[in-house]
Design a protein around this motif. Sequence first.
Motif, PDB file in Angstrom:
ATOM      1  N   ILE A  73      34.024  24.216  -0.973  1.00 23.36           N
ATOM      2  CA  ILE A  73      35.015  25.048  -1.363  1.00 23.36           C
ATOM      3  C   ILE A  73      34.453  26.231  -2.397  1.00 23.36           C
ATOM      4  O   ILE A  73      34.027  25.672  -3.456  1.00 23.36           O
ATOM      5  CB  ILE A  73      36.183  24.571  -2.052  1.00 23.36           C
ATOM      6  CG1 ILE A  73      36.808  23.506  -1.085  1.00 23.36           C
ATOM      7  CG2 ILE A  73      37.073  25.456  -2.251  1.00 23.36           C
ATOM      8  CD1 ILE A  73      37.915  22.547  -1.746  1.00 23.36           C
ATOM      9  N   PRO A  74      34.413  27.415  -2.005  1.00 24.38           N
ATOM     10  CA  PRO A  74      33.684  28.364  -2.921  1.00 24.38           C
ATOM     11  C   PRO A  74      34.776  28.402  -4.011  1.00 24.38           C
ATOM     12  O   PRO A  74      35.773  28.341  -4.080  1.00 24.38           O
ATOM     13  CB  PRO A  74      33.628  29.533  -2.052  1.00 24.38           C
ATOM     14  CG  PRO A  74      34.688  29.366  -1.013  1.00 24.38           C
ATOM     15  CD  PRO A  74      34.622  28.003  -0.604  1.00 24.38           C
ATOM     16  N   ALA A  75      33.927  28.938  -5.453  1.00 23.49           N
ATOM     17  CA  ALA A  75      34.725  29.242  -6.532  1.00 23.49           C
ATOM     18  C   ALA A  75      35.497  30.445  -6.322  1.00 23.49           C
ATOM     19  O   ALA A  75      35.048  31.195  -5.587  1.00 23.49           O
ATOM     20  CB  ALA A  75      33.636  29.346  -7.575  1.00 23.49           C
ATOM     21  N   PRO A  76      36.766  30.457  -6.978  1.00 26.84           N
ATOM     22  CA  PRO A  76      37.376  31.944  -6.828  1.00 26.84           C
ATOM     23  C   PRO A  76      36.680  32.990  -7.548  1.00 26.84           C
ATOM     24  O   PRO A  76      36.164  32.712  -8.585  1.00 26.84           O
ATOM     25  CB  PRO A  76      38.772  31.344  -7.705  1.00 26.84           C
ATOM     26  CG  PRO A  76      38.475  30.366  -8.540  1.00 26.84           C
ATOM     27  CD  PRO A  76      37.322  29.752  -7.686  1.00 26.84           C
ATOM     28  N   LYS A  77      36.922  34.051  -7.049  1.00 24.09           N
ATOM     29  CA  LYS A  77      35.941  35.197  -7.588  1.00 24.09           C
ATOM     30  C   LYS A  77      37.044  35.935  -8.885  1.00 24.09           C
ATOM     31  O   LYS A  77      38.061  36.130  -8.405  1.00 24.09           O
ATOM     32  CB  LYS A  77      36.063  36.204  -6.536  1.00 24.09           C
ATOM     33  CG  LYS A  77      34.967  35.858  -5.541  1.00 24.09           C
ATOM     34  CD  LYS A  77      34.782  37.056  -4.383  1.00 24.09           C
ATOM     35  CE  LYS A  77      33.813  36.589  -3.356  1.00 24.09           C
ATOM     36  NZ  LYS A  77      33.220  37.459  -2.408  1.00 24.09           N
TER      37      LYS A  77
END
Length: 94
Positions: A73-77
């Motif tokens: 799950i990518p980190a929030p930008k």
Amino acid sequence: LSSEMEPKRRFTPSKWEWMKVTKIVAGLKAGTILTKEQREQRRAEKEEERTAVHMIWSAEDDEIEEKKGPMHIPAPKVPLPGHAESYRPPDEYL
């Protein structure tokens, strides 16, 4: 027919024929071009795979998922700083 010697160019392939043959040989070696037997063999393998009977729910599926690990799950930008933040950064950054 005549008694004259045949020109050499009739016996040797042209540059373009030679390039085409080279490309075909390279494709055969790399496996991108298949012979008729190889194509038929792949079609038969795909047909067997398509018609093969397999278990819908099996223990193997669970083992495969465990080996893969959790989904990434990518980190929030974080939004980029606006005009004020770029020209007047907080004191902690100075």
